[in-house]
Design an enzyme around this catalytic site. Structure first.
Site, short mmCIF file in Angstrom:
data_model
loop_
_atom_site.label_atom_id
_atom_site.label_comp_id
_atom_site.label_asym_id
_atom_site.label_seq_id
_atom_site.Cartn_x
_atom_site.Cartn_y
_atom_site.Cartn_z
N THR A 203 37.32 30.51 33.34
CA THR A 203 37.58 31.44 34.44
C THR A 203 38.35 30.76 35.57
O THR A 203 38.27 29.56 35.76
CB THR A 203 36.26 32.01 35.01
OG1 THR A 203 35.43 30.92 35.45
CG2 THR A 203 35.54 32.84 33.98
N ASN A 205 38.38 30.46 39.42
CA ASN A 205 37.38 30.64 40.47
C ASN A 205 38.05 30.75 41.84
O ASN A 205 38.91 29.93 42.18
CB ASN A 205 36.41 29.45 40.47
CG ASN A 205 35.70 29.31 39.14
OD1 ASN A 205 35.24 30.28 38.57
ND2 ASN A 205 35.63 28.09 38.63
N GLU A 254 34.90 34.92 39.77
CA GLU A 254 35.27 34.19 38.57
C GLU A 254 35.97 35.16 37.63
O GLU A 254 35.36 36.15 37.18
CB GLU A 254 34.04 33.59 37.88
CG GLU A 254 33.30 32.58 38.76
CD GLU A 254 32.10 31.98 38.05
OE1 GLU A 254 31.73 30.85 38.39
OE2 GLU A 254 31.54 32.64 37.15
#
Length: 307
Positions: A203, A205, A254
């Protein structure tokens, strides 16, 4: 778009604009109507304040902004604004009386040719200046003032407050109807704990500091990678909140980008919240979490098909 973060000694080509003035948090349809009224033969400008005055006068209140300065500037550029006057809201500016603000900042420094404000716009020390007072001052100082009517949607007034409420209720589509665009969270991709990569879902962030927090949970999202070699638009799923599975405390965003591989650290993203899928949950173990993430991505792809 030219961004001016001061109001003294502006270059000649930055003076004489027709400007819309306000905080423009979210740049919703009402804000866009104010800006549209300023369009004309003169260069189009926007006068706003950074930080938001409420952050100065009430720093103890929870974060409330719908967009940071970067996001606002990006949206204004898309609207065709040529000059953004991002006035530094400090003690000096806050202390100016309405008359001094109009004369020293708007007339003498910016040399505005025309100003458009909403009916509820207030300015100057103690918010003592009104739209009607601005119009009277403009007549004396040689510039025109247009007061825009408030914009409604299905009988309700469009406002940043109403948009915050919709986002808090997990209804980004209603928020988008008032905004005239998807609600976006923009910023730099930061290094995280890399748990998503270990789970098969790397992901990007992003911090949420200073922003109004939408309802915590998982969203279907559209992602614009604004910088770097992989700039472009992608679809994805995003988790917004504190990650209860891992006892998180600081909210963040995320985002997992579909059909993407690469390194986004340090790049700037714009993440549009399209549909709320589910609240944050705590699972009995990582296999259950991964199974739910699989299902979330399937549903997100269905929500985003055709966009």
């Amino acid at each position: 778009m030219n961004i001016h973060r001061h109001w003294r000694d502006l270059p000649t080509d930055a003076r004489g604009a027709a400007v819309a003035m306000g905080n423009f948090d979210g740049l919703h349809l009402g804000h866009q109507a104010v800006i549209d009224l300023a369009r004309g033969p003169a260069p189009l400008g926007v006068v706003t304040f950074e930080p938001h005055p409420r952050e100065v006068f009430a720093p103890h209140l929870p974060p409330f902004r719908l967009m940071n300065a970067e996001s606002r500037a990006n949206r204004l550029a898309k609207l065709g604004v040529q000059h953004l006057y991002e006035l530094p809201f400090d003690k000096e500016l806050a202390a100016l009386t309405p008359e001094a603000f109009v004369r020293e900042v708007l007339a003498e420094s910016l040399g505005v040719s025309r100003i458009v404000v909403g009916q509820d716009f207030c300015f100057g020390r103690d918010r003592a200046g009104t739209a009607l007072a601005l119009a009277a001052m403009g007549r004396d100082l040689g510039f025109d003032v247009t007061i825009a009517e408030l914009v409604g949607l299905e009988g309700d007034q469009i406002s940043s407050t109403a948009i915050r409420r919709a986002l808090s209720e997990g209804d980004p589509q209603h928020a988008a109807a008032m905004l005239g665009h998807w609600h976006r969270i923009e910023g730099e991709v930061l290094h995280g704990e890399k748990r998503g990569r270990e789970l098969g879902y790397p992901t990007a962030n992003m911090a949420l500091k200073g922003l109004h927090l939408p309802r915590f949970g998982v969203y279907a999202v559209l992602v614009d990678v604004l910088t770097g070699p992989q700039a472009g638009r992608y679809q994805g799923a995003a988790s917004l909140g504190v990650r209860p599975m891992f006892d998180g405390e600081v909210p963040n965003l995320e985002t997992f980008l579909f059909d993407f591989s690469g390194d986004l650290y340090g790049q700037h993203l714009s993440v549009a919240l399209v549909e709320y899928l589910r609240p944050e949950l705590r699972f009995d173990g990582l296999p259950a979490l991964i199974a739910q993430m699989d299902a979330d991505c399937v549903r997100a792809r269905e929500c985003l098909s055709g966009l």
